[in-house]
Design an enzyme around this catalytic site. Structure first.
Site, mmCIF file in Angstrom:
data_model
loop_
_atom_site.group_PDB
_atom_site.id
_atom_site.type_symbol
_atom_site.label_atom_id
_atom_site.label_comp_id
_atom_site.label_asym_id
_atom_site.label_seq_id
_atom_site.Cartn_x
_atom_site.Cartn_y
_atom_site.Cartn_z
ATOM 1 N NE ARG A 12 14.547 1.938 -11.488
ATOM 2 C CZ ARG A 12 14.904 2.441 -12.668
ATOM 3 N NH1 ARG A 12 16.182 2.479 -13.017
ATOM 4 N NH2 ARG A 12 14.001 2.923 -13.488
ATOM 5 C CB ALA A 36 -0.935 -0.014 1.208
ATOM 6 N N GLY A 37 2.026 1.140 -0.643
ATOM 7 C CA GLY A 37 2.927 2.292 -0.753
ATOM 8 C C GLY A 37 2.452 3.237 -1.844
ATOM 9 C CG ASN A 56 10.422 -2.516 -11.608
ATOM 10 O OD1 ASN A 56 10.285 -3.087 -12.672
ATOM 11 N ND2 ASN A 56 10.007 -1.270 -11.395
ATOM 12 C CG HIS A 68 9.612 -2.016 -17.004
ATOM 13 N ND1 HIS A 68 9.310 -0.893 -17.733
ATOM 14 C CD2 HIS A 68 9.494 -1.652 -15.701
ATOM 15 C CE1 HIS A 68 9.025 0.095 -16.906
ATOM 16 N NE2 HIS A 68 9.143 -0.341 -15.669
ATOM 17 N NE ARG A 121 12.205 -0.107 -14.485
ATOM 18 C CZ ARG A 121 12.624 0.710 -15.455
ATOM 19 N NH1 ARG A 121 13.682 0.409 -16.169
ATOM 20 N NH2 ARG A 121 11.973 1.828 -15.727
ATOM 21 N NE ARG A 129 7.803 6.665 -17.223
ATOM 22 C CZ ARG A 129 8.194 5.729 -16.364
ATOM 23 N NH1 ARG A 129 8.863 4.669 -16.790
ATOM 24 N NH2 ARG A 129 7.928 5.860 -15.081
ATOM 25 N N GLY A 189 0.845 1.223 -4.877
ATOM 26 C CA GLY A 189 -0.337 0.467 -4.441
ATOM 27 C C GLY A 189 -1.505 1.386 -4.106
HETATM 28 N N1 APR Z 1 3.959 -7.499 2.151
HETATM 29 C C1 APR Z 1 3.199 -6.409 1.885
HETATM 30 N N2 APR Z 1 3.737 -5.201 1.669
HETATM 31 C C2 APR Z 1 5.057 -5.078 1.725
HETATM 32 C C3 APR Z 1 5.896 -6.170 1.997
HETATM 33 C C4 APR Z 1 5.285 -7.426 2.225
HETATM 34 N N3 APR Z 1 6.021 -8.501 2.492
HETATM 35 N N4 APR Z 1 7.182 -5.725 1.991
HETATM 36 C C5 APR Z 1 7.135 -4.413 1.707
HETATM 37 N N5 APR Z 1 5.866 -4.029 1.549
HETATM 38 C C6 APR Z 1 5.338 -2.694 1.265
HETATM 39 C C7 APR Z 1 6.108 -1.573 1.936
HETATM 40 O O1 APR Z 1 5.770 -1.474 3.310
HETATM 41 C C8 APR Z 1 5.633 -0.388 1.123
HETATM 42 O O2 APR Z 1 4.517 0.255 1.714
HETATM 43 O O3 APR Z 1 5.427 -2.406 -0.123
HETATM 44 C C9 APR Z 1 5.234 -0.985 -0.222
HETATM 45 C C10 APR Z 1 6.022 -0.467 -1.401
HETATM 46 O O4 APR Z 1 5.702 0.867 -1.520
HETATM 47 P P1 APR Z 1 6.767 2.015 -1.824
HETATM 48 O O5 APR Z 1 7.974 1.810 -0.970
HETATM 49 O O6 APR Z 1 6.058 3.304 -1.765
HETATM 50 O O7 APR Z 1 7.223 1.661 -3.322
HETATM 51 P P2 APR Z 1 6.403 1.912 -4.671
HETATM 52 O O8 APR Z 1 6.846 3.190 -5.275
HETATM 53 O O9 APR Z 1 4.968 1.686 -4.456
HETATM 54 O O10 APR Z 1 7.006 0.739 -5.576
HETATM 55 C C11 APR Z 1 6.712 -0.607 -5.296
HETATM 56 O O11 APR Z 1 6.578 -1.192 -7.609
HETATM 57 O O12 APR Z 1 7.001 0.083 -9.487
HETATM 58 C C12 APR Z 1 7.516 -0.873 -8.608
HETATM 59 O O13 APR Z 1 9.911 -0.521 -8.651
HETATM 60 C C13 APR Z 1 8.742 -0.380 -7.891
HETATM 61 O O14 APR Z 1 9.339 -2.512 -6.981
HETATM 62 C C14 APR Z 1 8.735 -1.264 -6.689
HETATM 63 C C15 APR Z 1 7.251 -1.477 -6.406
#
Ligand code: APR
Length: 311
Positions: free
Chosen positions: A81, A9-10, A119, A174, A87, A150, A13
Site C-alpha cells: 500500500r 523478495a521485497g 494483501n 485484516h 488493502r 500491534r 519477503g
Molecule cells: N513474482 C515474484 N515477485 C514479484 C512478482 C511476481 N510475479 N511481482 C512482484 N514481485 C515482487 C516485487 O518485485 C517486490 O520485490 O514482490 C516484491 C514485493 O515487495 P515490496 O514491494 O517491498 O512489498 P512488501 O512490503 O514486501 O509487501 C508485499 O505483502 O504485506 C503485504 O501489503 C503487502 O501486498 C503487499 C505484500
C-alpha cells in the site's frame, strides 16, 4: 534440512528470510521478478551466517524451479500500500501475481504448505486455495498474529508491562473492521478491561485497527514489514516444529463462526498438518455483531475477486 521458499523478495519477503535464518529452521529460497535482486539479497544474507553461527543455505532466483521440494511456500509477492490506499485497492494487481505464484510453485512442491501475506490478505489466501485446489489445512493467511502483536505492543506502551505478560486476540478480516477481542485479552491473567480504564482501552483498540495505515503514512513508500514478517516466521516455525500453536490466522471457514466459503481471521492450531484446527470462542452479542460486520467486508472483496478471476 527443511526448505522454505519465499515468493517476493521485497521488504516483507527478505525480512521473513532474515527472521527464519536466525532461527536456523530451514534452507531458504528467495524468488522475485526483479533480476539480480533476490540473488543479491540471498548472497548477502548467506554471508551473514558465519557471523551469527547458523548453517542455512540461502539462494535467490527469478524462476520457480529453484523452489522444488519446498516444505513451505510463503507468498509475499505483490504491491504494497501507499498512503491513501486501502488493502482492497491492491486486489486486481495482486490477484494476478499471487495466482501465478501459487499455481507455479505447487508444480514444484506438491506437498507444500502455503502461508500467504500479500494483501488484501484474506482474499489472496482464498485465491491461493481455489487456484491450487489444496485442502484447507494447507493454506493459511498471516494477519491475526500481526494485528494482535500491534495491540500487545500498544498495551505494553500504555502500561509499562513486559510484552511477554500481554496476551491480545484480534480476529476478523485484516482490514479496518478487524475485531480486537478485549474480553479475551489479558495482562498476566488479569482481564484488560479490569487493568485499563475504558477510554484508554478504546484508544488502543482504535490504534490497532488502523495500525497498518499508521505505518504506511509514516513510511510513505510502502507498508509495514518487520512485524508482518516476524508473524510469518512464527507460523512457519509452528508448522515445521509441529508446535500445535494456537494463534489467530486467516483460515478457510467451513461453518465455523457461522461462516462458509471464505477466509477469515480466527484462532487456529498450527502444527505438522498446517492449519489443524479452528478454535471457536464463545462470543457475546456485541462480539458477534463486530465479527459479522468484518465478515461482510471480507465477503465483498471475495466477490470482487470472483468478478476478476475465474475460480
Ligand atoms: N513474482 C515474484 N515477485 C514479484 C512478482 C511476481 N510475479 N511481482 C512482484 N514481485 C515482487 C516485487 O518485485 C517486490 O520485490 O514482490 C516484491 C514485493 O515487495 P515490496 O514491494 O517491498 O512489498 P512488501 O512490503 O514486501 O509487501 C508485499 O505483502 O504485506 C503485504 O501489503 C503487502 O501486498 C503487499 C505484500
Amino acid at each position: 534440512m527443511k526448505k522454505i521458499s519465499i515468493i517476493g523478495a521485497g521488504m516483507t519477503g527478505a525480512t521473513t528470510a532474515h527472521w527464519l535464518a536466525e532461527r536456523e529452521l530451514a534452507d531458504l529460497v528467495l524468488v522475485d521478478v526483479v533480476e539480480g535482486m533476490p540473488q543479491g539479497k540471498a548472497l548477502d544474507m548467506l554471508e551473514a551466517m558465519p557471523i551469527i553461527g547458523k548453517d542455512v543455505e540461502i539462494v535467490g532466483a527469478n524462476d520457480y524451479a529453484a523452489t522444488k521440494g519446498s516444505d513451505i511456500i510463503i507468498i509475499t509477492a505483490g504491491l504494497p500500500r501507499k498512503p491513501g490506499m486501502s488493502r482492497d485497492d491492491l486486489l486486481s494487481a495482486n490477484a494476478e501475481i499471487v495466482g501465478k505464484a501459487a499455481t507455479e510453485t505447487l508444480k514444484y512442491s506438491p506437498d507444500a504448505f502455503y502461508i500467504v501475506l500479500t494483501n488484501p490478505l484474506d482474499t489472496m489466501a482464498y485465491l491461493t486455495m481455489k487456484k491450487t485446489g489444496l485442502p484447507r489445512n494447507r493454506v493459511v493467511g498471516q494477519a491475526g498474529i500481526l494485528d494482535s502483536a500491534r495491540m500487545r505492543a500498544f498495551v505494553a506502551m500504555e502500561t509499562g508491562v513486559s510484552v511477554e505478560n500481554i496476551d491480545c486476540y484480534v480476529l476478523g478480516g485484516h482490514g479496518d473492521e478487524m475485531v480486537p477481542l478485549t474480553r479475551h485479552s489479558n495482562i498476566a491473567g488479569i482481564p484488560l478491561r479490569e487493568y485499563l480504564p475504558a477510554d484508554r482501552l478504546e484508544a488502543i483498540v482504535n490504534r490497532t485497527r488502523k495500525g497498518g495505515g499508521e505505518i504506511v503514512n509514516l513510511l510513505k513508500t510502502g507498508s509495514a514489514f518487520y512485524a508482518p514478517s516476524a508473524a510469518c516466521a512464527q507460523m512457519a516455525e509452528a508448522i515445521l516444529k509441529n508446535k500445535k500453536l494456537i494463534v489467530p490466522c486467516a483460515a478457510y471457514m467451513d461453518g465455523e463462526y457461522g461462516l462458509r466459503d471464505m477466509f477469515f481471521g480466527v484462532p487456529v492450531m498450527l502444527g505438522a498438518n498446517g492449519m489443524e484446527k479452528i478454535i471457536e470462542y464463545t462470543l457475546d452479542d456485541a462480539e458477534k455483531a463486530m465479527l459479522e460486520k468484518s465478515a461482510a467486508a471480507v465477503k465483498e472483496t471475495h466477490e470482487a475477486l470472483k468478478k476478476l478471476v475465474s475460480l
